[in-house]
Design a protein around this motif. Structure first.
Motif, PDB file in Angstrom:
ATOM      1  N   ALA A 121       0.848  -1.197   0.000  1.00 28.43           N
ATOM      2  CA  ALA A 121       0.000   0.000   0.000  1.00 28.43           C
ATOM      3  C   ALA A 121       0.883   1.246   0.000  1.00 28.43           C
ATOM      4  O   ALA A 121       1.826   1.331   0.777  1.00 28.43           O
ATOM      5  CB  ALA A 121      -0.912   0.017   1.215  1.00 28.43           C
ATOM      6  N   GLU A 122       0.555   2.168  -0.878  1.00 26.02           N
ATOM      7  CA  GLU A 122       1.256   3.449  -0.898  1.00 26.02           C
ATOM      8  C   GLU A 122       0.480   4.435  -0.029  1.00 26.02           C
ATOM      9  O   GLU A 122      -0.708   4.681  -0.250  1.00 26.02           O
ATOM     10  CB  GLU A 122       1.382   3.977  -2.325  1.00 26.02           C
ATOM     11  CG  GLU A 122       2.240   5.233  -2.419  1.00 26.02           C
ATOM     12  CD  GLU A 122       2.465   5.680  -3.847  1.00 26.02           C
ATOM     13  OE1 GLU A 122       3.497   5.277  -4.445  1.00 26.02           O
ATOM     14  OE2 GLU A 122       1.601   6.416  -4.378  1.00 26.02           O
ATOM     15  N   VAL A 123       1.157   5.012   0.958  1.00 23.57           N
ATOM     16  CA  VAL A 123       0.514   5.895   1.936  1.00 23.57           C
ATOM     17  C   VAL A 123       0.708   7.362   1.568  1.00 23.57           C
ATOM     18  O   VAL A 123      -0.208   8.171   1.743  1.00 23.57           O
ATOM     19  CB  VAL A 123       1.078   5.614   3.347  1.00 23.57           C
ATOM     20  CG1 VAL A 123       0.466   6.560   4.380  1.00 23.57           C
ATOM     21  CG2 VAL A 123       0.822   4.159   3.735  1.00 23.57           C
ATOM     22  N   LEU A 124       1.878   7.714   1.078  1.00 29.37           N
ATOM     23  CA  LEU A 124       2.151   9.069   0.614  1.00 29.37           C
ATOM     24  C   LEU A 124       2.381   9.031  -0.888  1.00 29.37           C
ATOM     25  O   LEU A 124       3.133   8.189  -1.391  1.00 29.37           O
ATOM     26  CB  LEU A 124       3.373   9.662   1.326  1.00 29.37           C
ATOM     27  CG  LEU A 124       3.285   9.792   2.854  1.00 29.37           C
ATOM     28  CD1 LEU A 124       4.582  10.372   3.412  1.00 29.37           C
ATOM     29  CD2 LEU A 124       2.092  10.649   3.268  1.00 29.37           C
ATOM     30  N   HIS A 125       1.755   9.976  -1.601  1.00 26.39           N
ATOM     31  CA  HIS A 125       1.711   9.892  -3.061  1.00 26.39           C
ATOM     32  C   HIS A 125       2.396  11.078  -3.728  1.00 26.39           C
ATOM     33  O   HIS A 125       1.776  11.903  -4.382  1.00 26.39           O
ATOM     34  CB  HIS A 125       0.250   9.824  -3.530  1.00 26.39           C
ATOM     35  CG  HIS A 125      -0.581   8.810  -2.807  1.00 26.39           C
ATOM     36  ND1 HIS A 125      -0.319   7.456  -2.846  1.00 26.39           N
ATOM     37  CD2 HIS A 125      -1.668   8.958  -1.999  1.00 26.39           C
ATOM     38  CE1 HIS A 125      -1.218   6.812  -2.115  1.00 26.39           C
ATOM     39  NE2 HIS A 125      -2.033   7.702  -1.582  1.00 26.39           N
ATOM     40  N   GLY A 126       3.712  11.191  -3.544  1.00 26.01           N
ATOM     41  CA  GLY A 126       4.470  12.202  -4.258  1.00 26.01           C
ATOM     42  C   GLY A 126       4.329  13.603  -3.689  1.00 26.01           C
ATOM     43  O   GLY A 126       3.961  14.539  -4.407  1.00 26.01           O
ATOM     44  N   LEU A 127       4.649  13.786  -2.397  1.00 26.20           N
ATOM     45  CA  LEU A 127       4.476  15.075  -1.747  1.00 26.20           C
ATOM     46  C   LEU A 127       5.601  16.040  -2.095  1.00 26.20           C
ATOM     47  O   LEU A 127       6.769  15.664  -2.105  1.00 26.20           O
ATOM     48  CB  LEU A 127       4.446  14.909  -0.219  1.00 26.20           C
ATOM     49  CG  LEU A 127       3.363  14.034   0.398  1.00 26.20           C
ATOM     50  CD1 LEU A 127       3.404  14.165   1.913  1.00 26.20           C
ATOM     51  CD2 LEU A 127       1.998  14.394  -0.133  1.00 26.20           C
ATOM     52  N   ASP A 128       5.239  17.279  -2.343  1.00 28.68           N
ATOM     53  CA  ASP A 128       6.183  18.383  -2.487  1.00 28.68           C
ATOM     54  C   ASP A 128       5.896  19.369  -1.358  1.00 28.68           C
ATOM     55  O   ASP A 128       4.757  19.821  -1.201  1.00 28.68           O
ATOM     56  CB  ASP A 128       6.021  19.102  -3.835  1.00 28.68           C
ATOM     57  CG  ASP A 128       6.326  18.190  -5.018  1.00 28.68           C
ATOM     58  OD1 ASP A 128       7.206  17.325  -4.894  1.00 28.68           O
ATOM     59  OD2 ASP A 128       5.671  18.356  -6.067  1.00 28.68           O
ATOM     60  N   LEU A 129       6.920  19.691  -0.574  1.00 26.76           N
ATOM     61  CA  LEU A 129       6.714  20.586   0.563  1.00 26.76           C
ATOM     62  C   LEU A 129       8.010  21.311   0.880  1.00 26.76           C
ATOM     63  O   LEU A 129       9.068  20.674   1.011  1.00 26.76           O
ATOM     64  CB  LEU A 129       6.258  19.785   1.792  1.00 26.76           C
ATOM     65  CG  LEU A 129       5.979  20.577   3.069  1.00 26.76           C
ATOM     66  CD1 LEU A 129       4.787  21.512   2.891  1.00 26.76           C
ATOM     67  CD2 LEU A 129       5.745  19.617   4.244  1.00 26.76           C
ATOM     68  N   GLN A 130       7.932  22.630   1.001  1.00 30.31           N
ATOM     69  CA  GLN A 130       9.093  23.429   1.376  1.00 30.31           C
ATOM     70  C   GLN A 130       8.784  24.148   2.683  1.00 30.31           C
ATOM     71  O   GLN A 130       7.703  24.736   2.844  1.00 30.31           O
ATOM     72  CB  GLN A 130       9.445  24.458   0.296  1.00 30.31           C
ATOM     73  CG  GLN A 130      10.021  23.856  -0.984  1.00 30.31           C
ATOM     74  CD  GLN A 130       8.960  23.171  -1.839  1.00 30.31           C
ATOM     75  OE1 GLN A 130       7.879  23.716  -2.036  1.00 30.31           O
ATOM     76  NE2 GLN A 130       9.258  21.974  -2.335  1.00 30.31           N
ATOM     77  N   ILE A 131       9.726  24.099   3.599  1.00 33.09           N
ATOM     78  CA  ILE A 131       9.567  24.740   4.899  1.00 33.09           C
ATOM     79  C   ILE A 131      10.784  25.618   5.148  1.00 33.09           C
ATOM     80  O   ILE A 131      11.933  25.159   5.032  1.00 33.09           O
ATOM     81  CB  ILE A 131       9.413  23.702   6.018  1.00 33.09           C
ATOM     82  CG1 ILE A 131       8.121  22.890   5.808  1.00 33.09           C
ATOM     83  CG2 ILE A 131       9.402  24.366   7.392  1.00 33.09           C
ATOM     84  CD1 ILE A 131       7.971  21.703   6.712  1.00 33.09           C
TER      85      ILE A 131
END
Length: 244
Positions: free
Chosen positions: A28-38
């Motif tokens: 199962a894929e739980v995260l699907h290609g997240l882009d995030l800048q902090i």
């Protein structure tokens, strides 16, 4: 749209995916290609329904789990290129953790619990680290409880000890997973106010997982996950109504 950066780059996630049970029928894929800048110095609320991937994302940010795919830069360092020893060192140098259940050692005093990260990191506690631990306990309102053990402290006081412990090695980023979820409303508000004060006074960056919209609206930015994807990423305007 993502909130505009407010300082130098602290975290840059690009195409982050996470799967479990790879190669099995139950994969199962739980995260699907997240882009995030902090950016450095941000105070962020991370929200989402149960099963949305919040804990998985926090574990990846905290270097406790590896992403299946994608790139994670932490202060410009490519995390996926590091071995376990390097990850452990980076975690100690960069990250502090506060959890819903504070995980204090019952046989240790408040002061000993706060100095524990230094002891685990270096095998001993320096006089400077001991003084910093005392200063932090003073800052969180526990100057008169340094020698007390967790069983002698209220839930809110124990969480304050945990916050001081997370800060003792002066990490630039603290990850807080439901830090007030085990507290009553009034104590939750007080503990959250303490996190905000530390952020303002020390410049520490915070990512706070919370289910409470009354607390989320007191952050500067909201990142919401739904089904393993970022559904919302926006600045929070002071004085707005609680998010839903």
């Amino acid at each position: 749209m993502p909130a505009p950066p407010t300082g130098g780059g602290l975290i840059d996630l690009s195409g982050i995916k996470k799967s479990y049970n790879i190669g099995r029928p139950s994969e199962a894929e739980v995260l699907h290609g997240l882009d995030l800048q902090i950016a450095t110095g941000e105070f962020i609320a991370l929200m989402g329904p149960s099963g949305s991937g919040k804990s998985t994302l926090l574990n990846i940010l905290g270097l406790l789990e590896h992403a299946t795919a994608g790139q994670y830069l932490l202060q410009g360092q490519a995390v996926q290129d590091l071995d376990d020893a390097q990850l452990t060192l980076l975690r100690r140098q960069t990250l502090g953790f506060v959890f819903q259940f504070h995980h204090l050692l019952p046989a240790f005093s408040a002061l000993e619990n706060v100095t524990l990260p230094a002891l685990m990191s270096e095998g001993s506690v320096s006089s400077a680290q001991n003084e910093r631990a005392r200063s932090l306990l003073d800052a969180v309102g526990l100057a008169n409880a340094m020698d007390k053990r967790p069983g002698e402290l209220s839930g809110g006081m124990q969480q304050r000890v945990a916050i001081a412990r997370a800060l003792v090695l002066e990490p630039p980023l603290v990850l807080a997973d439901e830090p007030t979820g085990n507290l009553d409303t009034a104590t939750s508000s007080d503990v959250f106010a303490l996190l905000r004060r530390i952020h303002e006074e020390r410049g520490t960056s915070f990512i706070v997982v919370t289910h409470d919209p009354r607390l989320a609206v007191r952050c500067d930015r909201l990142v919401e996950l739904v089904d393993g994807r970022i559904a919302r990423d926006e600045a929070i305007v002071a004085g707005t109504e609680p998010v839903h």
